[in-house]
Design an enzyme around this catalytic site. Structure first.
Site, PDB file in Angstrom:
ATOM      1  N   TRP A 102       0.828  -1.206   0.000  1.00  0.00           N
ATOM      2  CA  TRP A 102       0.000   0.000   0.000  1.00  0.00           C
ATOM      3  C   TRP A 102       0.861   1.254   0.000  1.00  0.00           C
ATOM      4  O   TRP A 102       0.543   2.230  -0.675  1.00  0.00           O
ATOM      5  CB  TRP A 102      -1.010  -0.015   1.147  1.00  0.00           C
ATOM      6  CG  TRP A 102      -2.080  -1.028   0.911  1.00  0.00           C
ATOM      7  CD1 TRP A 102      -2.325  -2.157   1.647  1.00  0.00           C
ATOM      8  CD2 TRP A 102      -3.040  -1.057  -0.172  1.00  0.00           C
ATOM      9  NE1 TRP A 102      -3.372  -2.866   1.101  1.00  0.00           N
ATOM     10  CE2 TRP A 102      -3.828  -2.220  -0.016  1.00  0.00           C
ATOM     11  CE3 TRP A 102      -3.297  -0.217  -1.246  1.00  0.00           C
ATOM     12  CZ2 TRP A 102      -4.862  -2.557  -0.892  1.00  0.00           C
ATOM     13  CZ3 TRP A 102      -4.327  -0.551  -2.126  1.00  0.00           C
ATOM     14  CH2 TRP A 102      -5.091  -1.694  -1.946  1.00  0.00           C
ATOM     15  N   ASP A 172      -1.881   6.663   6.279  1.00  0.00           N
ATOM     16  CA  ASP A 172      -2.943   5.798   5.752  1.00  0.00           C
ATOM     17  C   ASP A 172      -3.299   4.831   6.879  1.00  0.00           C
ATOM     18  O   ASP A 172      -2.489   3.973   7.249  1.00  0.00           O
ATOM     19  CB  ASP A 172      -2.407   5.046   4.524  1.00  0.00           C
ATOM     20  CG  ASP A 172      -3.434   4.059   3.945  1.00  0.00           C
ATOM     21  OD1 ASP A 172      -4.522   3.890   4.533  1.00  0.00           O
ATOM     22  OD2 ASP A 172      -3.123   3.458   2.895  1.00  0.00           O
ATOM     23  N   LYS A 196     -12.679  -1.721   5.978  1.00  0.00           N
ATOM     24  CA  LYS A 196     -11.838  -2.652   6.724  1.00  0.00           C
ATOM     25  C   LYS A 196     -12.306  -2.766   8.168  1.00  0.00           C
ATOM     26  O   LYS A 196     -12.428  -3.853   8.700  1.00  0.00           O
ATOM     27  CB  LYS A 196     -10.370  -2.193   6.713  1.00  0.00           C
ATOM     28  CG  LYS A 196      -9.818  -1.848   5.332  1.00  0.00           C
ATOM     29  CD  LYS A 196      -9.485  -3.075   4.502  1.00  0.00           C
ATOM     30  CE  LYS A 196      -9.281  -2.779   3.027  1.00  0.00           C
ATOM     31  NZ  LYS A 196      -8.179  -1.892   2.700  1.00  0.00           N
TER      32      LYS A 196
HETATM   33  C1  PLP Z   1      -7.549  -1.406   1.403  1.00  0.00           C
HETATM   34  C2  PLP Z   1      -6.459  -0.435   1.556  1.00  0.00           C
HETATM   35  C3  PLP Z   1      -6.269   0.617   0.648  1.00  0.00           C
HETATM   36  C4  PLP Z   1      -7.133   0.791  -0.576  1.00  0.00           C
HETATM   37  O1  PLP Z   1      -8.411   1.099  -0.206  1.00  0.00           O
HETATM   38  P1  PLP Z   1      -9.573   1.364  -1.272  1.00  0.00           P
HETATM   39  O2  PLP Z   1     -10.669   1.826  -0.386  1.00  0.00           O
HETATM   40  O3  PLP Z   1      -9.853   0.066  -1.957  1.00  0.00           O
HETATM   41  O4  PLP Z   1      -9.108   2.404  -2.206  1.00  0.00           O
HETATM   42  C5  PLP Z   1      -5.246   1.508   0.884  1.00  0.00           C
HETATM   43  N1  PLP Z   1      -4.452   1.390   1.952  1.00  0.00           N
HETATM   44  C6  PLP Z   1      -4.593   0.390   2.848  1.00  0.00           C
HETATM   45  C7  PLP Z   1      -3.679   0.313   4.011  1.00  0.00           C
HETATM   46  C8  PLP Z   1      -5.599  -0.543   2.672  1.00  0.00           C
HETATM   47  O5  PLP Z   1      -5.761  -1.534   3.569  1.00  0.00           O
END
Ligand code: PLP
Length: 360
Positions: A102, A172, A196
């Site tokens: 990521w 993030d 998530k």
């Molecule tokens: C799932 C995830 C993303 C991407 O998320 P989307 O909502 O599908 O764009 C980015 N960073 C992390 C750490 C993730 O777990």
């Protein structure tokens, strides 16, 4: 009670209580005669849901008045672009720490918009650790410093808040949102998709220091400017009303669990149960340095990839779903977000033990 435990990395398990409440309110929300999905986003019913969700999130995370809370769309993936488009001046540069897939995606996207320095990376050991801060090559004049607090695929989580000095710190937090206390005031910006740990896909939450708003690139699309969303209380256009509603129910559920501190204790217990078992056997392996192991996403391998299919098949028969690892790393991955009950982790460890006995 549902008969399965869902270990999906996202969209992921939600608290059963929340799903039951949403089902009960599906046709008629609080005597309004409407489903939340059918309400005008400008009506007083939905406005009350929206405002309550923000209040509860602020309370849960201790978000100070200095920071705006934005309910957006486009996933964390759109934030990979919105962060540089709003915080990185045309000729400026930004620092990124690379701890996995990521982070790598965030770096790649940011490079479309400006100069990016990767100031530390754990790629040398297949992204199995967080590079120690002493070795980071920070630049004091960076527009911001970006890190991924929890790498959902690699199962690597920061055990500390990076020290960015005077440089705005950006995180993030998609996959460890609300799973442990965070030092909000040390962050200039945090973002994450809801699917998530918070609610349905379609909602992205951004928490941003208000003094950083208003510096978006000239000519930027209105929808990509944080300030416009902040000024409109996330109502510039139709927000993802259903997702905000479910997120709000999850926030209230979290408050009933003792808030973030309460859920952290449970998350620690769940993670310990699984890691202790992994460490007690040579049959299964987890490659991540102990200090940097994720509490949310736990990848593990069997001694032979040929055992993956029978392991997954037996797991499914026992109601243990979505344990297959990410296609890029293979093996297994158990995502044990806030809503995963400890009974689910116990059932997984029981199955792992049984499988080891018959195949070890
Ligand atoms: C799932 C995830 C993303 C991407 O998320 P989307 O909502 O599908 O764009 C980015 N960073 C992390 C750490 C993730 O777990």
């Amino acid at each position: 009670m549902r008969q399965v435990f869902n270990f999906s990395a996202g969209p992921a398990v939600l608290p059963e209580e929340v799903l039951a409440q949403a089902a009960a309110e599906m046709l008629d929300w609080h005597g309004s005669g409407q489903s939340v999905m059918e309400m005008s986003h400008r009506g007083k019913e939905y406005m009350s849901i929206h405002e309550q969700a923000e209040r509860d999130l602020r309370e849960l995370m201790g978000i100070p008045e200095s920071h705006a809370v934005l309910f957006l769309q486009g996933g964390a993936t759109l934030q990979f672009a919105m962060v540089p488009l709003n915080l990185l001046p045309e000729r400026g540069h930004a620092d990124y720490v690379n701890t996995g897939e990521w982070s790598t995606k965030a770096i790649k996207e940011a490079r479309r918009f400006g100069d990016v320095n990767v100031i530390a990376s754990s790629e040398d050991r297949q992204f199995t650790y967080v590079p120690p801060q002493a070795a980071w090559k920070r630049s004091p004049d960076a527009a911001y410093l970006h890190y991924c607090a929890n790498e959902t695929i690699g199962g690597v989580e920061f055990p500390f808040t990076p020290d960015a000095g005077k440089v705005p710190l950006v995180a993030d937090i998609s996959s460890n949102f609300l799973s442990r206390p965070v030092e909000v005031a040390k962050h200039a910006l945090m973002y994450g998709g809801a699917q998530k740990n918070i609610g349905p896909a379609g909602l992205t939450i951004v928490i941003v220091r208000k003094d950083l708003l208003g510096h978006a690139r000239a000519g930027l699309a209105t929808m990509l400017d944080y300030k416009v969303h902040a000024d409109a209380d996330s109502m510039l256009n139709t927000p993802p009303t259903w997702a905000v509603y479910i997120a709000g129910l999850v926030f209230q559920w979290l408050k009933r669990q003792g808030g973030v501190a309460g859920i952290e204790q449970r998350n620690l217990e769940k993670a310990k149960l699984l890691y202790d078992y992994l460490d007690s056997t040579a049959f299964y392996t987890n490659p991540v340095d102990r200090s940097d192991r994720s509490r949310m996403n736990i990848p593990f391998r069997l001694p032979d990839a040929a055992l993956d299919e029978p392991f997954l098949k037996g797991a499914k028969q026992r109601g243990l779903l979505q344990l297959k690892g990410h296609r890029s790393v293979g093996g297994m991955r158990a995502s044990i977000y806030n809503a995963m009950p400890i009974e689910g982790v116990r059932a997984l460890v029981d199955w792992m033990r049984e499988f080891e006995k018959s195949h070890g």
